[in-house]
Design an enzyme around this catalytic site. Structure first.
Site, PDB file in Angstrom:
ATOM      1  N   ASP A  86      -8.545  -8.848   4.360  1.00 64.25           N
ATOM      2  CA  ASP A  86      -8.283  -7.712   5.246  1.00 64.25           C
ATOM      3  C   ASP A  86      -9.322  -7.568   6.344  1.00 64.25           C
ATOM      4  O   ASP A  86     -10.174  -6.683   6.257  1.00 64.25           O
ATOM      5  CB  ASP A  86      -8.226  -6.422   4.410  1.00 64.25           C
ATOM      6  CG  ASP A  86      -7.626  -5.255   5.186  1.00 64.25           C
ATOM      7  OD1 ASP A  86      -7.070  -5.501   6.270  1.00 64.25           O
ATOM      8  OD2 ASP A  86      -7.703  -4.113   4.704  1.00 64.25           O
ATOM      9  N   GLU A 142       0.815  -1.216   0.000  1.00 64.28           N
ATOM     10  CA  GLU A 142       0.000   0.000   0.000  1.00 64.28           C
ATOM     11  C   GLU A 142       0.849   1.267   0.000  1.00 64.28           C
ATOM     12  O   GLU A 142       0.623   2.188   0.779  1.00 64.28           O
ATOM     13  CB  GLU A 142      -0.969  -0.015   1.192  1.00 64.28           C
ATOM     14  CG  GLU A 142      -1.931  -1.186   1.141  1.00 64.28           C
ATOM     15  CD  GLU A 142      -2.965  -1.199   2.253  1.00 64.28           C
ATOM     16  OE1 GLU A 142      -2.675  -0.666   3.337  1.00 64.28           O
ATOM     17  OE2 GLU A 142      -4.046  -1.761   2.030  1.00 64.28           O
ATOM     18  N   GLU A 189     -12.543  -1.738  11.960  1.00 62.98           N
ATOM     19  CA  GLU A 189     -12.531  -1.040  10.667  1.00 62.98           C
ATOM     20  C   GLU A 189     -13.673  -1.506   9.762  1.00 62.98           C
ATOM     21  O   GLU A 189     -14.316  -0.697   9.103  1.00 62.98           O
ATOM     22  CB  GLU A 189     -11.174  -1.291   9.994  1.00 62.98           C
ATOM     23  CG  GLU A 189     -11.085  -0.715   8.597  1.00 62.98           C
ATOM     24  CD  GLU A 189      -9.724  -0.961   7.949  1.00 62.98           C
ATOM     25  OE1 GLU A 189      -8.819  -1.508   8.599  1.00 62.98           O
ATOM     26  OE2 GLU A 189      -9.577  -0.598   6.762  1.00 62.98           O
TER      27      GLU A 189
END
Ligand code: GCV
Length: 696
Positions: free
Chosen positions: A355, A281, A383
């Site tokens: 993820d 990322e 998240e």
């Protein structure tokens, strides 16, 4: 650590009689904080100040002593318990001392005593009968760690509980009570490591100016047995070292890291090591120089080795240049280099291959790297699970992953056995959790977020613990020991994870969150340049069907699992429906086990999720007599939001997927309140936890 007076009067009387006099040796900083905790705990729980005695023979009912200080008669009574107890383990045992009944807390080392004291207090909070105050416990992993994704400006990536608790501006001089309470809370559940800064790292943390601040934190944490690790930005030699390159094979670069390690250890002699996100990322890494992950990790390992430090290298890598299924990339990158890492390198692997989704199959790397110690990475911050507004009891998710059987060495090769080292004989073991802590007055935003921090710590200590036991402990020590509270609330906690799967990602759907902030649904998002940052990449819905084909006719990600799973999950007849669309692309008319079509099943499961949140609300409404008013109100309001957002998920996703299925909502599913266009128009540029410039 809520040390309110024991409510049960009989039990209170028993404890007061038994623990009136305490003999507690305190010849080290760790033992001193253990005594402080005992003092604080008993003063509250027993509503009387404990009497600390000069010798055990003064009539002590509670004796807290390390093994080396036990007299022969006492040692004889617990000698067997010391077998395999290790450095951090402790023993709590009834004994006879000087002719009277007493309780002994003992351990090989000071830290074991501290853990024993916390456990003892927990047992009292749970109002256990005197004869049940007995325990022998040793942690099954070495590194039990929180990873903070806190930035130096005090924003927290994926943080939903306020700002960072680390006030770098006033450190090193101002030691906030929060730092001490943080250490107490973590030690109380056995956490012994922390990395205070984001893995999307800022090299500044390695400058002398910041190292002095880190040193101050390390000093606070030391008596509590908590070691500090730092996130190391791979390009630090360029950014703060004045070098032209960060190539791991460059001599000057290697020397720079060695010098940096020496500098850190001169300030923090028990420094844990580096935690590294590289070539992921946008983070720099060894591949920028044509080198491998092993080259990068080994360079840092060499710098840390003289000081007994550890490199924790993250396996969360996927590349925009790699067009293969994102779920396959970490395995493809690391499994072939098993055995090439130095002995002080550990790979930190997320629980699933994508993820931190509400549900993922376990990561295929677990069990596939016998020569490289793999550490678990869970995410405690929510998240993809409704931020700190949704009540989701994560130990259930963690338990599901830990109990999963990799079948790599036959039946019984569970992920827990990979993590505790027993499957492959790893010499280093660990578990990390991405913290959900911030400056909010209750630390975690949602009061029940603390259950997830607690549960993570308990599972890091013992990956075999059941989520049910964790729920029971947490509810009793946080709220109430009363049956009328415990039964319904245990059910609520244990069902909450499945509810979120139902109203967000049923039947194996995944990563259909709105981009960037990941707040709410966004299955329609398709405008990112990186394909794997678009939800449409993951669900692949069209008129013909939905789901990601990871069988041999698709990405063949299944081949990364042991044949047992490749066959079972690859065959529609044996693939559990919870993973259906994770592994298969299926027509909307596909018939589920209950006879419904896929479309009907999807719609009904979304609806079920909403109903389950409504039930959670109903249960909570009945808990008012057991919980203080303010907490009760707060959780009620949060559950209202959760219900509203569960409906939002259901309506937005069913309107979107319904366009492809072409079918109406089946009976029993509520009609949406708004149009698809409405849901698509919702924007949240200031949702918490987002990083400016972050896109996926
Ligand atoms: C710290 C996900 C999150 C990122 C996070 C990343 C990681 O992609 O959205 O915020 O970055 O995981 O684990 O490195």
């Amino acid at each position: 650590m809520r040390y309110d007076q024991i409510a049960d009067e009989t039990r209170l009387g028993e404890y007061q009689n038994a623990f009136g006099g305490i003999y507690f040796n305190t010849d080290s900083p760790t033992l001193k904080v253990a005594l402080q905790e005992m003092d604080r705990g008993l003063s509250g729980l027993l509503a009387q100040s404990p009497r600390f005695l000069d010798t055990a023979s003064d009539g002590a009912g509670l004796i807290v002593l390390k093994k080396v200080l036990l007299d022969a008669t006492t040692l004889q009574q617990v000698a067997g318990d010391f077998e395999g107890l290790g450095r951090d383990g402790f023993v709590i045992s009834p004994i006879t001392s000087n002719g009277r009944k007493a309780t002994l807390i003992t351990a090989n080392e000071d830290l074991g005593i501290l853990y024993g004291v916390f456990h003892f207090l927990r047992q009292l909070q749970m109002q256990q009968p005197l004869h049940a105050l007995k325990e022998r416990s040793t942690p099954k992993t070495d590194i039990r760690m929180l990873n903070h994704w806190d930035n130096l400006d005090r924003t927290v990536e994926r943080g939903y509980a306020g700002f960072s608790i680390w006030n770098w501006h006033t450190l090193p001089d101002l030691i906030d009570q929060r730092y001490i309470d943080y250490a107490r809370a973590n030690a109380s559940i056995g956490i012994n490591a922390t990395s205070p800064t984001n893995v999307n790292a800022n090299a500044e943390i390695l400058t002398p100016h910041y190292l002095e601040k880190v040193q101050a934190l390390a000093r606070v944490f030391r008596p509590y047995g908590i070691k500090v690790y730092l996130t190391a930005r791979f390009s630090a030699p360029i950014e703060i070292g004045g070098l032209q390159t960060a190539d791991p094979l460059d001599t000057q670069v290697r020397q720079w890291w060695k010098d940096k390690a020496t500098e850190i250890y001169s300030l923090i002699p028990d420094f844990g090591g580096f935690l590294v996100k590289a070539n992921s990322e946008g983070q720099p890494g060894p591949q920028n120089y044509g080198r491998t992950h092993a080259d990068g990790a080994n360079m840092l390992a060499e710098a840390l080795a003289p000081h007994q430090g550890t490199v924790i290298w993250r396996a969360f890598v996927y590349s925009e240049h790699d067009l293969t299924d994102r779920a396959k990339q970490a395995f493809s990158e690391f499994v072939p280099v098993d055995g090439q890492f130095h002995t002080n390198v550990m790979l930190q692997v997320k629980n699933g291959p994508i993820d931190f989704q509400p549900r993922e199959p376990f990561h295929p790397m677990f069990g596939a790297m016998p020569k490289t110690p793999l550490m678990m990475e869970f995410q405690i911050t929510q998240e993809y699970l409704g931020f700190s507004t949704h009540l989701v009891f994560l130990p259930r998710l963690f338990e599901e992953v830990l109990q999963a059987d990799t079948y790599r060495k036959g039946k019984g090769s569970t992920v827990a056995r990979v993590i505790d080292g027993s499957l492959h004989g790893y010499t280093r073991t660990g578990m990390a959790g991405v913290a959900n802590i911030g400056t909010d007055i209750n630390w975690t935003g949602h009061p029940f977020g603390q259950a997830n921090w607690y549960g993570f710590g308990r599972l890091a200590w013992d990956p075999y613990m059941s989520s049910e036991q964790i729920a029971e402990e947490w509810l009793r020590t946080t709220f109430s020991n009363e049956r009328g509270f415990l039964q319904p609330m245990k059910q609520l906690l244990l069902g909450s994870r499945e509810a979120v799967v139902h109203y967000m990602n049923p039947l194996g759907l995944h990563h259909i969150f709105d981009s960037g902030h990941h707040y709410g649904p966004g299955p329609w998002v398709d405008n990112h340049s990186r394909p794997e940052w678009n939800p449409v990449y993951y669900h692949r819905a069209d008129r013909l069907g939905v789901g990601f084909d990871r069988t041999a006719t698709g990405s063949d990600a299944l081949q990364q699992y042991a044949p047992h799973w490749a066959e079972k999950w690859g065959d529609l007849a044996s693939c559990p429906e919870e993973y259906l669309l994770w592994f298969h692309h299926l027509p909307w008319t596909y018939v589920l086990k209950n006879g419904h079509t896929l479309w009907e099943g999807m719609a009904l499961t979304y609806q079920q999720g909403v109903v389950e949140v409504q039930q959670m609300k109903n249960t909570w409404a009945q808990m008012a007599p057991y919980v203080d008013l303010e907490q009760h109100d707060r959780v009620s309001m949060l559950l209202d939001i959760q219900l509203k957002e569960a409906r939002w998920w259901r309506d937005a996703c069913l309107l979107y997927f319904g366009q492809f299925s072409g079918e109406p909502l089946p009976p029993g599913v509520d009609a949406p309140d708004h149009s698809l266009g409405y849901y698509q128009s919702l924007k949240f540029p200031y949702a918490p936890g987002i990083r400016p410039s972050w896109d996926d």
